[in-house]
Design an enzyme around this catalytic site. Structure first.
Site, PDB file in Angstrom:
ATOM      1  N   TRP A 104       0.810  -1.219   0.000  1.00 39.23           N
ATOM      2  CA  TRP A 104       0.000   0.000   0.000  1.00 39.23           C
ATOM      3  C   TRP A 104       0.838   1.261   0.000  1.00 39.23           C
ATOM      4  O   TRP A 104       0.515   2.237  -0.678  1.00 39.23           O
ATOM      5  CB  TRP A 104      -1.023  -0.027   1.139  1.00 39.23           C
ATOM      6  N   ASP A 155      -1.432   6.538   6.248  1.00 37.09           N
ATOM      7  CA  ASP A 155      -2.554   5.726   5.789  1.00 37.09           C
ATOM      8  C   ASP A 155      -2.877   4.747   6.919  1.00 37.09           C
ATOM      9  O   ASP A 155      -2.110   3.834   7.205  1.00 37.09           O
ATOM     10  CB  ASP A 155      -2.150   4.972   4.513  1.00 37.09           C
ATOM     11  N   LYS A 162     -12.787  -1.430   6.387  1.00 35.91           N
ATOM     12  CA  LYS A 162     -12.108  -2.415   7.235  1.00 35.91           C
ATOM     13  C   LYS A 162     -12.577  -2.294   8.684  1.00 35.91           C
ATOM     14  O   LYS A 162     -13.056  -3.246   9.275  1.00 35.91           O
ATOM     15  CB  LYS A 162     -10.601  -2.234   7.145  1.00 35.91           C
TER      16      LYS A 162
HETATM   17  N1  PMP Z   1      -4.500   1.384   2.156  1.00 36.02           N
HETATM   18  C1  PMP Z   1      -4.558   0.222   2.818  1.00 36.02           C
HETATM   19  C2  PMP Z   1      -3.694   0.054   4.031  1.00 36.02           C
HETATM   20  C3  PMP Z   1      -5.411  -0.802   2.396  1.00 36.02           C
HETATM   21  O1  PMP Z   1      -5.468  -1.962   3.056  1.00 36.02           O
HETATM   22  C4  PMP Z   1      -6.210  -0.600   1.259  1.00 36.02           C
HETATM   23  C5  PMP Z   1      -7.223  -1.620   0.778  1.00 36.02           C
HETATM   24  N2  PMP Z   1      -6.958  -2.917   0.979  1.00 36.02           N
HETATM   25  C6  PMP Z   1      -6.092   0.613   0.584  1.00 36.02           C
HETATM   26  C7  PMP Z   1      -5.263   1.583   1.060  1.00 36.02           C
HETATM   27  C8  PMP Z   1      -6.901   0.882  -0.665  1.00 36.02           C
HETATM   28  O2  PMP Z   1      -8.195   1.130  -0.302  1.00 36.02           O
HETATM   29  P1  PMP Z   1      -9.397   1.189  -1.357  1.00 36.02           P
HETATM   30  O3  PMP Z   1      -9.624  -0.186  -1.853  1.00 36.02           O
HETATM   31  O4  PMP Z   1     -10.508   1.757  -0.536  1.00 36.02           O
HETATM   32  O5  PMP Z   1      -8.983   2.120  -2.447  1.00 36.02           O
END
Ligand code: PMP
Length: 367
Positions: free
Chosen positions: A105, A174, A198
């Protein structure tokens, strides 16, 4: 009479049963309005109350200082990978940002930022995403606009158990997969963001907590829906927000408040993840977790079955057997880059996860 499943999905993740019941109860007629939240104007008084309740609960749970704005935006975590550089990289003339890249990520976020300015990865490149490089090896760039990290790498199960020291530079995090799972000193951050699906509800909305002085520096090419200043001036209502997702968030926040707040969540998450790590540690290497002990996530536990690099036949048996016992969404992501491992099983023990609701059942089934 819901089927008895134990849901380990990372996101969309399990929601507290009581939240689902309440949403069901209110679905057709919200608060005597005669309509559903799904049909309601985002400018109606009922929805204004929902927005205010959601923001107030967040402010209360995280003790968010008054000089921070709370925004509810669309585009998920990925939208924020772009929104962060689009809004913040221009704060300093050099248009340069520091990134800690400790998993998928943060790597995705750094790639997105490269479109808008210079990105420096502040530590020696990692061969595998199984650790956090020691802060003594970091070299932060003087004059960078911000320092970015992902507090919990959902795919790799790597979590920071400390707040990076940036010596005054703006810190951006994040927190999508560990949001509200423990107390956070918001004043140490310039910006925190988290997708809701989440820990705080369902997909469609991302929370952004941003210090006021960082608002108003967006690049001209920043799309208006991602512009923090425009959204802050309009209380996140510049365009139609994800109304139902915000409503579900308000119910989850209420649930967190009634279950001990973020301190309560911290205790529960430690308890839940330790149950799984204990089994891994006492399995005589039948289960192995590739992540350094110092940064093992309390939210998601990646592990291999059979041997260190994983025995794919056994892993398939494990997943099939788990599924027969009602344990679903255990298949982890496949590693794609810079990694020797090809895939693994992962338990995501998100805030409202089943591990908590029925610990002995889970233990019996896993063992
Ligand atoms: N950051 C993290 C730490 C994630 O786990 C995720 C999704 N698994 C995201 C960003 C991306 O999120 P989204 O699917 O809502 O774009």
């Amino acid at each position: 009479d819901k089927k008895q499943t134990i849901h380990f999905g990372a996101g969309p993740a399990k929601l507290p049963q009581s939240v689902l019941f309440q949403a069901q109860k209110e679905l057709l007629d919200y608060n005597g309005s005669g309509i559903s939240v799904l049909e309601m104007s985002h400018r109606s008084s009922d929805f204004t109350k929902i927005m205010n309740t959601t923001e107030n609960l967040l402010r209360e749970l995280l003790s968010i200082p008054d000089n921070y704005k709370v925004l509810f935006l669309q585009g998920g975590g990925t939208g924020q990978f772009s929104a962060v550089p689009l809004n913040l990289i221009g704060i300093k003339e050099d248009r340069c940002a520091d990134y800690l890249v400790t998993g998928t990520w943060s790597s995705n976020a750094a790639k997105e930022a490269e479109k808008y300015g210079k990105v420096n990865v502040v530590h020696p490149k990692l061969d595998t995403y199984t650790k956090i490089p020691d802060p003594s090896s970091w070299s932060l760039t003087p004059g960078s606009s911000y320092v970015y990290y992902c507090c919990n790498e959902t795919v790799h199960g790597v979590e920071y158990n400390f707040t990076p020291e940036t010596h005054g530079a703006v810190l951006v995090s994040d927190m999508s997969s560990n949001f509200l799972s423990r107390p956070v000193d918001v004043s140490k951050f310039g910006l925190i963001f988290a997708g809701a699906q989440k820990n705080v509800g369902c997909a469609g909305v991302a929370v952004v907590i941003v210090r006021e002085d960082l608002i108003g520096h967006a690049l001209t090419e920043c799309p208006i829906v991602l512009n923090y200043q425009v959204q802050a001036q309009n209380n996140s209502l510049y365009n139609t927000p994800a109304c139902f997702s915000i409503y579900i968030m308000s119910l989850v926040l209420e649930w967190i408040k009634n279950n001990g707040g973020v301190d309560g969540m911290e205790t529960l998450n430690k308890k839940k993840s330790s149950m799984i790590y204990d089994i891994i540690n006492s399995s005589n290497h039948f289960y192995t977790c590739p992540v350094d002990v110092a940064c093992r996530s309390r939210m998601n536990v990646p592990f291999r079955v059979g041997k260190k690099q994983g025995d794919e036949t056994l892993e398939k048996d494990f997943l099939d057997g788990a599924s027969k016992l009602g344990m679903i969404s255990l298949k982890g992501h496949r590693y794609t880059h810079t990694h020797t491992q090809s895939g693994f099983v992962a338990c995501y023990v998100t805030i409202s996860g089943d591990v908590l609701e029925n610990p002995s059942a889970v233990r019996n089934r896993i063992c």
